[in-house]
Enzyme design. Structure first.
Site, PDB file in Angstrom:
ATOM      1  N   THR B 195       0.864  -1.188   0.000  1.00  0.00           N
ATOM      2  CA  THR B 195       0.000   0.000   0.000  1.00  0.00           C
ATOM      3  C   THR B 195       0.906   1.245   0.000  1.00  0.00           C
ATOM      4  O   THR B 195       1.323   1.677  -1.066  1.00  0.00           O
ATOM      5  CB  THR B 195      -0.980   0.018   1.195  1.00  0.00           C
ATOM      6  OG1 THR B 195      -0.252  -0.126   2.409  1.00  0.00           O
ATOM      7  CG2 THR B 195      -2.013  -1.091   1.079  1.00  0.00           C
ATOM      8  N   THR B 240      -2.386  -2.503   9.974  1.00  0.00           N
ATOM      9  CA  THR B 240      -2.487  -3.491   8.860  1.00  0.00           C
ATOM     10  C   THR B 240      -1.084  -3.904   8.526  1.00  0.00           C
ATOM     11  O   THR B 240      -0.336  -3.108   7.978  1.00  0.00           O
ATOM     12  CB  THR B 240      -3.140  -2.831   7.678  1.00  0.00           C
ATOM     13  OG1 THR B 240      -4.466  -2.569   8.084  1.00  0.00           O
ATOM     14  CG2 THR B 240      -3.120  -3.722   6.435  1.00  0.00           C
ATOM     15  N   GLU B 331       6.246   4.544   7.531  1.00  0.00           N
ATOM     16  CA  GLU B 331       5.839   5.769   6.841  1.00  0.00           C
ATOM     17  C   GLU B 331       6.671   6.956   7.310  1.00  0.00           C
ATOM     18  O   GLU B 331       6.664   7.310   8.487  1.00  0.00           O
ATOM     19  CB  GLU B 331       4.343   6.023   7.062  1.00  0.00           C
ATOM     20  CG  GLU B 331       3.495   5.049   6.253  1.00  0.00           C
ATOM     21  CD  GLU B 331       2.006   5.136   6.547  1.00  0.00           C
ATOM     22  OE1 GLU B 331       1.235   4.541   5.791  1.00  0.00           O
ATOM     23  OE2 GLU B 331       1.622   5.788   7.530  1.00  0.00           O
ATOM     24  N   ASN B 461      -0.205  10.712   6.235  1.00  0.00           N
ATOM     25  CA  ASN B 461      -1.429  10.319   6.920  1.00  0.00           C
ATOM     26  C   ASN B 461      -2.470  11.410   7.054  1.00  0.00           C
ATOM     27  O   ASN B 461      -3.605  11.143   7.430  1.00  0.00           O
ATOM     28  CB  ASN B 461      -1.082   9.728   8.285  1.00  0.00           C
ATOM     29  CG  ASN B 461      -0.503   8.352   8.119  1.00  0.00           C
ATOM     30  OD1 ASN B 461      -1.207   7.457   7.664  1.00  0.00           O
ATOM     31  ND2 ASN B 461       0.772   8.193   8.400  1.00  0.00           N
TER      32      ASN B 461
END
Lengths: 466, 466
Positions: B195, B240, B331, B461
């Site tokens: 992702t 996730t 991230e 985010n």
């Protein structure tokens, strides 16, 4: 705000080859949250000052506050302290003063710029030195110390104690005394609490018990390392949020402590900026009875439960106001978010879910990005074990706008609503927002106050000590 | 990376009056973490593919992986699933398949781009449809489903199920079948897991038991919403992060599950990117025995404890490698930090302290700012209750550089060291760093892997769904 601090040197290192320029969102000005109050709004029988003694480098920044009760009646004191295992020296010392004196104290001394935490024996000596120096300023000083002490700032560095003691000693009647009881005196004391705060946090209100009028005033500070968990002195201790609440009511020490413990759970222990609990968090309350006459008994929960209940609710509501100011001034915050959890089996469950949502980095960055990504609220809600298993099909989630328009259901009985994204965006772009989660498992509820997570938060905290 | 995504529209709104330009730190390239492997490195008896079916908008992004065991021996399967109360439909369905079949399964189907979480009855139907479509691809299909399913992406949106089923059905022998067993096939499958990942995460290794050679290969994904807490199917569930580990060893279903549960606790359950636990976290392992002969018994903890122990340790070490890749790709991460907690009374205490330090926003922003602000490590350490009270005077904290030079003590027996700030800076400016905390209360220890908290994290985010 950015330009005032400049670009941190550490990012500059990369500027020759690989920097990227991003345009960040402006932080709303918070100056309207601080306004002058009439001198008569403040409780009687206190003198205060705030001054620059040299803990902070810039001479225009205040870093030392002294607060004295001048009431002729006994002054009750109560406090809630951090439950962190690494309690800073001022926390340990204030606890000891309170315990030795059975809940009586007449003075508070506060420094900002250095937390005096993890400073070993030197730290303890320095905290006691601040206490003893302040004791000498009290009218009719006793042999036992009557001063409580608080410090906030960087952890692991010792205080510039000589400068602090010089600042305190200047307040003797023969010195360069600036103690006073005007709004300006209260405001200077509030300014001396500040670290990364962008405005001084000072509030006052009056309340009535049995037809008589009393006053409450308080100041607090905090913008980062804010996720307090404070308990009464006898409990296991954790929390940098500092607060001092003063009243001219008369209340017994034990009732003052039980009212404060109740109030702190529903105010300062229900806010989060970054989920980090400090070594220094302390809330102190003094009640000097200056608005009462000599023969009048102190309010006490056994003697007059109704008067006590009124006092407790006033204190709780006032503490919640002060606590919310800290969230409004959260480091880098652009949003003020109320998280309400209803339908929990216990208050502890409701509080735990509200706390988890309020501290989720994904929820907080989505709020900053004004993205109605409610799936992250759900993921946070489901991520902690409760006293009773969560039943997804009973859970409801909605956004409650603060402009009085209709709530927006996002999840109804565990099934996602067809959300009007334009309406969701309309609500989330407002500065204030309420997230409501109904668990459908009971009748307990809790409220939490939090803010978003911005570039500015990262900048402030990646560059705090330099 | 910034320029590829552009400036989020939401910050642009402010550009007319009040923007500020900041120069941000470049995110290190992660491409060197992915390199080609020889086809022979991968376990025998599996065919795989990764393709674009249309969950993601851009046609060059893969979003569907299919993995089949073609072994003639029985294939054991085990899994650990999220403990989140809001378990996504694929989690519920995979648990049910595993339980119905007593730990046997021969296929795995995975989509990225949409998590199929909080999607009600439609979500369950869609997950079952993916399972049944994949079942038909198996050689000699049985009446009971033998496929496990995983999804990752946005929460609260239903799958574009027609596109997914079309993608799966193209893999029938008469269709546009791309299933294969080359490095390219494994790599395409790994890419279909991604992702916000910046590189595909694929590893392979060989190991020996009783003189025979077996192979392990695995792929995983995850860069945000990473703070898994996964348990075996029978336990209470939470996480996730998706991972799939494949081996050609033969091991009984119950021993595969107990080895995986042990391995996941010490790998995937010991990493954090942002402290948020997902509704979808799933780790699946298949063992198809393709490297063994028909009569050879499966490894089992009771029949051959030593062989089992060897397998368990190999699986744990391999899982830790895969888990660390997720943190490397966290991230916005610019640092890879190992947090070691020693001297705890219990493993749970050690794990809890390591987790708290690894998720502290203040510790993580200090790491990003390359500020050796160890006071924040202390505050985090002291902020959680342990099974035995923490005694500050027994606590030691140090930085362990990863270049082999001497450790730097920061706190010794609760007293701060006179820290050489230049040396501290030297250590903290390296990309890899170890923080070591010794509690002095016992002999248990735990390791955790985390990353820093950067502007880029906030950007990714705050702008994920737009």
């Amino acid at each position: 705000m950015f330009s005032a601090r400049g670009v941190p040197a550490v990012w500059k290192r990369f500027s020759s080859s690989s920097t990227t320029t991003i345009v960040t969102k402006a932080i709303p000005s918070k100056t309207h949250l601080h306004a002058p109050l009439p001198d008569s709004a403040f409780p009687k029988g206190y003198v205060l000052t705030g001054l620059h003694c040299g803990v902070k480098k810039k001479p225009e920044l205040l870093d030392l506050a002294v607060i004295l009760s001048t009431s002729s009646r006994p002054t009750s004191a109560a406090a809630c302290f951090t439950r962190n295992a690494f309690k800073a020296a001022p926390v340990v010392v204030s606890q000891e003063v309170l315990q030795r004196n059975g809940g009586r104290a007449r003075a508070v001394v506060v420094n900002s710029g250095c937390a005096n935490a993890v400073t070993g024996k030197q730290g303890m000596e320095d905290a006691w030195a601040m206490v003893r120096a302040t004791d000498t300023l009290l009218p009719d000083p006793q042999s036992a110390s009557e001063t409580l002490v608080m410090s906030t700032g960087v952890i692991g560095q010792t205080l510039p104690i000589a400068k602090i003691l010089e600042g305190i000693r200047a307040q003797v009647p023969s010195g360069a005394r600036t103690l006073g009881s005007t709004f300006q005196a209260w405001e200077r004391a509030a300014r001396a609490f500040m670290t990364t705060d962008t405005f001084p946090k000072l509030r006052a209100r009056t309340f009535e018990i049995n037809g008589k009028t009393y006053r409450l005033a308080g100041m607090d500070k905090g913008a980062g390392m804010i996720h307090p968990d404070m308990g009464p002195p006898s409990g296991q201790l954790h929390a940098t949020l500092l607060g001092c609440i003063l009243t001219d009511a008369a209340i017994s020490p034990r009732s003052l402590q039980s009212a404060l413990t109740y109030a702190v759970d529903r105010s300062f222990n229900s806010i989060s900026v970054d989920g980090d609990m400090s070594t220094n968090d302390t809330i102190i309350v003094l009640a000097n009875g200056a608005a009462t006459t000599a023969g009048e008994p102190e309010i006490d929960e056994e003697r007059d439960p109704q008067a006590y209940e009124t006092f407790k609710q006033e204190l709780t509501s006032f503490a919640a106001d002060l606590a919310q100011l800290v969230v409004r001034d959260g480091e880098g915050a652009t949003k003020f978010v109320t998280v309400t959890v209803d339908g929990a089996p216990t208050y502890k469950d409701a509080h735990a879910v509200a706390s988890r949502i309020s501290t989720s980095a994904l929820v907080k960055t989505a709020l900053f990005g004004e993205d109605a990504n409610w799936g992250r609220i759900l993921a946070a809600t489901g991520s902690i074990p409760l006293s009773q298993p969560l039943e997804p099909s009973r859970v409801n989630v909605s956004f409650i706008p603060t402009d009085g328009t209709a709530p927006l259901p996002l999840l109804v009985n565990g099934e996602p609503e067809k959300v009007d994204e334009a309406r969701a965006k309309e609500i989330i772009t407002q500065e204030d927002l309420e997230i409501k989660v109904e668990l459908g498992l009971g009748s307990e509820s809790a409220k939490y106050w939090t803010c978003d997570f911005s570039y500015e938060y990262v900048r402030i905290n990646g560059d705090y000590r330099t």
